[in-house]
Design a protein around this motif. Structure first.
Motif, PDB file in Angstrom:
ATOM      1  N   UNK A   1       0.833  -1.201   0.000  1.00 11.34           N
ATOM      2  CA  UNK A   1       0.000   0.000   0.000  1.00 11.34           C
ATOM      3  C   UNK A   1       0.868   1.251   0.000  1.00 11.34           C
ATOM      4  N   UNK A   2       2.005   1.179   0.685  1.00  4.33           N
ATOM      5  CA  UNK A   2       2.919   2.315   0.689  1.00  4.33           C
ATOM      6  C   UNK A   2       3.449   2.599  -0.717  1.00  4.33           C
ATOM      7  N   UNK A   3       3.804   1.561  -1.451  1.00  4.05           N
ATOM      8  CA  UNK A   3       4.273   1.762  -2.825  1.00  4.05           C
ATOM      9  C   UNK A   3       3.158   2.352  -3.691  1.00  4.05           C
ATOM     10  N   UNK A   4       1.931   1.918  -3.444  1.00  6.85           N
ATOM     11  CA  UNK A   4       0.785   2.439  -4.205  1.00  6.85           C
ATOM     12  C   UNK A   4       0.655   3.943  -4.012  1.00  6.85           C
TER      13      UNK A   4
ATOM     14  N   UNK B   1       5.355  -1.779  -7.106  1.00  9.25           N
ATOM     15  CA  UNK B   1       3.906  -1.891  -6.946  1.00  9.25           C
ATOM     16  C   UNK B   1       3.344  -3.009  -7.808  1.00  9.25           C
ATOM     17  N   UNK B   2       3.822  -3.124  -9.034  1.00  5.40           N
ATOM     18  CA  UNK B   2       3.340  -4.184  -9.928  1.00  5.40           C
ATOM     19  C   UNK B   2       3.603  -5.561  -9.331  1.00  5.40           C
ATOM     20  N   UNK B   3       4.770  -5.719  -8.700  1.00  2.00           N
ATOM     21  CA  UNK B   3       5.096  -7.009  -8.076  1.00  2.00           C
ATOM     22  C   UNK B   3       4.238  -7.227  -6.839  1.00  2.00           C
TER      23      UNK B   3
ATOM     24  N   UNK C   1      -1.788  -7.653  -0.423  1.00  2.00           N
ATOM     25  CA  UNK C   1      -2.990  -6.854  -0.605  1.00  2.00           C
ATOM     26  C   UNK C   1      -2.625  -5.384  -0.752  1.00  2.00           C
ATOM     27  N   UNK C   2      -3.257  -4.702  -1.680  1.00  3.39           N
ATOM     28  CA  UNK C   2      -3.164  -3.250  -1.776  1.00  3.39           C
ATOM     29  C   UNK C   2      -4.476  -2.690  -1.234  1.00  3.39           C
TER      30      UNK C   2
END
Length: 258
Positions: free
Chosen positions: A54-57, A196-198, A204-205
Motif C-alpha cells: 500500500x505504501x508503494x501504491x 507496486x506491480x510485483x 494486498x493493496x
C-alpha cells in the motif's frame, strides 16, 4: 491483489491525507517519505507485505507528481536517465519479489550507518552539491551498479532510497543538488511503479486508504518539486542532511534497541 477496505474509522482518513502530504513534500526534497508513511500504515494492524504494498501504491503518486512537474518544466534530460530507468526497474522488481524471502536484519543494521556517513560527508564538505563537477564514473556503469543496487533496495526495504540516489549523483556523477534531486525523483518513480506491480501479486493493496494518501502524495510531490526548482541546492542541502540523520536514528532504534 486489490483489497477494498472500508473498516477504518472516518477520522483516520484526514490523518492519512496529511501524513502523505508532508511525506510527499519531504520525499521530493530529500527522500525519507517512507520513514513517515510505512510506520503509519503498519500501525493500522496490516501485515508488513500489505503495508509495504500500500505504501508503494500511494508513494507512486508523489514521485509521479514530482516527476511530471519536473518534466513539464524541462528539467529532465531523458537521454541522460534512460539507462538508470532500465536498471532501476530491474533492480526494483527483484527487490520486491524478494520481500518475505530474505532476512532484513543485515540491512536494518547497515543502512543507518551508511546514512550517518552520508550526512557527515555533506557536513564536512560544505560546497558539495552547490556546483557541478567532473564525473568520476560514466553514465552507463554508474546506472548499471546503482540502478540495480538501489533499485533492489527500494523494492526490498526502502527507507533512505532518495538520499542514496542524491548522494551518488552528486559524489560520482558530479551533479549539483538541484539536478541530482530531479534525477532521483525519476528513479524513485520507476522503482515505486515496478515494485507496486510485483506487490499486486504477493500482497494486498488497500485501495481506499491508499487513494486518500495518494491525493496527499500528489500535492506533496508538486509542492516539493516547486521548492526544488525555485530554491535549488541551498534549500535541499540542509533538508537532506536533517532527513538523513532522522532516518538513521529511527533505523538504529529499530535495529538495536526496540
Amino acid at each position: 491483489m486489490v483489497f477494498l477496505d472500508f473498516s477504518l474509522a472516518w477520522w483516520v482518513y484526514p490523518l492519512l491525507f496529511l501524513c502523505a502530504l508532508f511525506a510527499g513534500t519531504m520525499d521530493t526534497l530529500a527522500g525519507g517519505g517512507g520513514l513517515i508513511t510505512v510506520p503509519v500504515l503498519m500501525s493500522l494492524g496490516w501485515t508488513p507485505q500489505d503495508a509495504l504494498g500500500t505504501n508503494k501504491f500511494q508513494a507512486s503518486f508523489g514521485s509521479g507528481s514530482a516527476t511530471l512537474h519536473f518534466a513539464r518544466a524541462g528539467a529532465i534530460a531523458w537521454r541522460d536517465v534512460a539507462w538508470g530507468i532500465i536498471f532501476t526497474a530491474a533492480g526494483a522488481a527483484l527487490g520486491a519479489w524478494a520481500v518475505g524471502m530474505l532476512p532484513v536484519e543485515f540491512l536494518k543494521r547497515l543502512i543507518p550507518v551508511l546514512l550517518i556517513a552520508m550526512a557527515v560527508y555533506f557536513m564536512v564538505t560544505p560546497n558539495l552539491g552547490l556546483h557541478e563537477k567532473a564525473p568520476r564514473l560514466n553514465s552507463f556503469p554508474f546506472h548499471l551498479i546503482f540502478g540495480l543496487g538501489i533499485g533492489f533496495y527500494d523494492g526490498f526495504f526502502g527507507p533512505g532510497t532518495g538520499s542514496f540516489w542524491t548522494l551518488c549523483y552528486v559524489a560520482l556523477l558530479g551533479l549539483d543538488l538541484r539536478r541530482a534531486t530531479v534525477r532521483t525523483k525519476v528513479m524513485n518513480f520507476v522503482s515505486n511503479i515496478v515494485s507496486l506491480a510485483v506487490f499486486l501479486f504477493i500482497a494486498h493493496i488497500h485501495v481506499i486508504p491508499g487513494l486518500v494518501m495518494a491525493a496527499g502524495q500528489f500535492w506533496g510531490g508538486r509542492i516539493g518539486a516547486k521548492l526544488v526548482l525555485h530554491r535549488g541546492s541551498r534549500l535541499i542541502r540542509p533538508v537532506f542532511v536533517s532527513v538523513a540523520l532522522v532516518i538513521a536514528v529511527k533505523l538504529l532504534y529499530d535495529a538495536y534497541i526496540r
